[in-house]
Design an enzyme around this catalytic site. Sequence first.
Site, PDB file in Angstrom:
ATOM      1  N   PRO A 249     -20.397  28.808 -25.721  1.00  0.00           N
ATOM      2  CA  PRO A 249     -21.799  29.219 -25.600  1.00  0.00           C
ATOM      3  C   PRO A 249     -22.799  28.150 -26.035  1.00  0.00           C
ATOM      4  O   PRO A 249     -23.784  27.894 -25.336  1.00  0.00           O
ATOM      5  CB  PRO A 249     -21.881  30.428 -26.539  1.00  0.00           C
ATOM      6  CG  PRO A 249     -20.488  30.927 -26.658  1.00  0.00           C
ATOM      7  CD  PRO A 249     -19.596  29.744 -26.499  1.00  0.00           C
ATOM      8  N   LYS A 250     -22.542  27.500 -27.156  1.00  0.00           N
ATOM      9  CA  LYS A 250     -23.504  26.515 -27.665  1.00  0.00           C
ATOM     10  C   LYS A 250     -23.601  25.302 -26.745  1.00  0.00           C
ATOM     11  O   LYS A 250     -24.699  24.853 -26.388  1.00  0.00           O
ATOM     12  CB  LYS A 250     -23.105  26.105 -29.087  1.00  0.00           C
ATOM     13  CG  LYS A 250     -24.129  25.269 -29.816  1.00  0.00           C
ATOM     14  CD  LYS A 250     -23.834  23.797 -29.702  1.00  0.00           C
ATOM     15  CE  LYS A 250     -24.846  22.988 -30.505  1.00  0.00           C
ATOM     16  NZ  LYS A 250     -24.609  21.543 -30.353  1.00  0.00           N
ATOM     17  N   VAL A 251     -22.447  24.776 -26.375  1.00  0.00           N
ATOM     18  CA  VAL A 251     -22.434  23.587 -25.519  1.00  0.00           C
ATOM     19  C   VAL A 251     -23.001  23.913 -24.133  1.00  0.00           C
ATOM     20  O   VAL A 251     -23.734  23.106 -23.544  1.00  0.00           O
ATOM     21  CB  VAL A 251     -21.010  23.002 -25.426  1.00  0.00           C
ATOM     22  CG1 VAL A 251     -20.928  21.924 -24.354  1.00  0.00           C
ATOM     23  CG2 VAL A 251     -20.587  22.427 -26.773  1.00  0.00           C
ATOM     24  N   CYS A 254     -26.655  23.802 -24.391  1.00  0.00           N
ATOM     25  CA  CYS A 254     -27.087  22.403 -24.537  1.00  0.00           C
ATOM     26  C   CYS A 254     -27.080  21.690 -23.191  1.00  0.00           C
ATOM     27  O   CYS A 254     -28.024  20.968 -22.850  1.00  0.00           O
ATOM     28  CB  CYS A 254     -26.167  21.644 -25.503  1.00  0.00           C
ATOM     29  SG  CYS A 254     -26.577  21.904 -27.222  1.00  0.00           S
TER      30      CYS A 254
END
Length: 328
Positions: A249-251, A254
């Site tokens: 989710p974070k990447v 980004c």
Amino acid sequence: MKTELEINSAEFKGSLNLPLTLHSGQTSQPAWREDDNFFQELVFIKGNPCLLEVSHQPNTNLPVRVRVTSSDSIPDEEIKVKVSEIFDLNFDLNSFYKFLKDDPLLAPTIDFCRGLRLFKAHDPFECIISSISSANCSIIRWTRSINDIKQKWGVRYHYSSGNFHSFPAPEILANVPEHDLEEMQRCEEELPKDFVFENNLQACGVGYRAKYIITAAEMIQNQVNLEKLAKMKYNEAYQTVLELPGVGPKVADCILLYGFGRGEAFPVDVWIKRIIEHLYFPGEDLKPQEVRDFGRERFEDYAGYVQLYLFHYARKSGLLDSLRPAKK
DNA sequence: TTCCAGGTAGTCG
DNA sequence: CGACTACCTGGA
């Protein structure tokens, strides 16, 4: 062939702090080289490789100075479009500051971040690999990795101010050895006992992410079309990049924020989670997914910028240190 | 020297 | 599904 031009401050809305934008650790790409107040990088403008140099006095009305060195002539307008894209000059920072001022918890970020803009990738593929490399990794470490990858497998371009390397294309990166052993096995002839293997991904310090990077490069070469990705609705694009190995989710957020300029992305790392909890849910413990949902719903198209501003504000104001868990 | 930070993938219930 | 842990490297 050299071209010089200026972008007048009246051509974009709000302030600009170029050094801050370049050094705020945004995961699109390593910080650019700096020489005599000009930031330099090899970029491709409509397929033409060129050395782009940009200079600006932070938060002034002085024009942005741009120099381009290339073998073919490139129209000023194309250069302006590229520079505006990379430093997000078309984003209306004044309107964003109005939005920040409406929220007492966000208003203090302005003084710490004035002129900070999205540092958008000049190469989306590089951004994807950068973002994968940045997961569970420090800024210095992933920037070193990306620079190593460019040196080993990129194309070298020589300018009077030095050598620059392009980021290798997916088909190149998909076929590099993963580690020392694989590099050795691919070698035809006998090697000296003390031979140092360095033309492999793990030698770039990416650790266990090496196989993610190779597979992601293969998938982008074969199945995931980056042009289509740019046109998808946010959730569809998000689900698509999530399929790449090493992308959670974070990447994914980004990649969409820095690589594709999708401002509605709200990348949640451990720090943004702590900051949001501290500001909006004091005493509560949220799951990363809940923080993401909160950010996207509350900040909408400004979510990515809010994340950028909150993180830099927290770092500079000392809030970050106070949120660091006490050592045992 | 050991320990720890930092997201994701894999495994187990 | 949710909870837990291994993963690799550089810096404290």
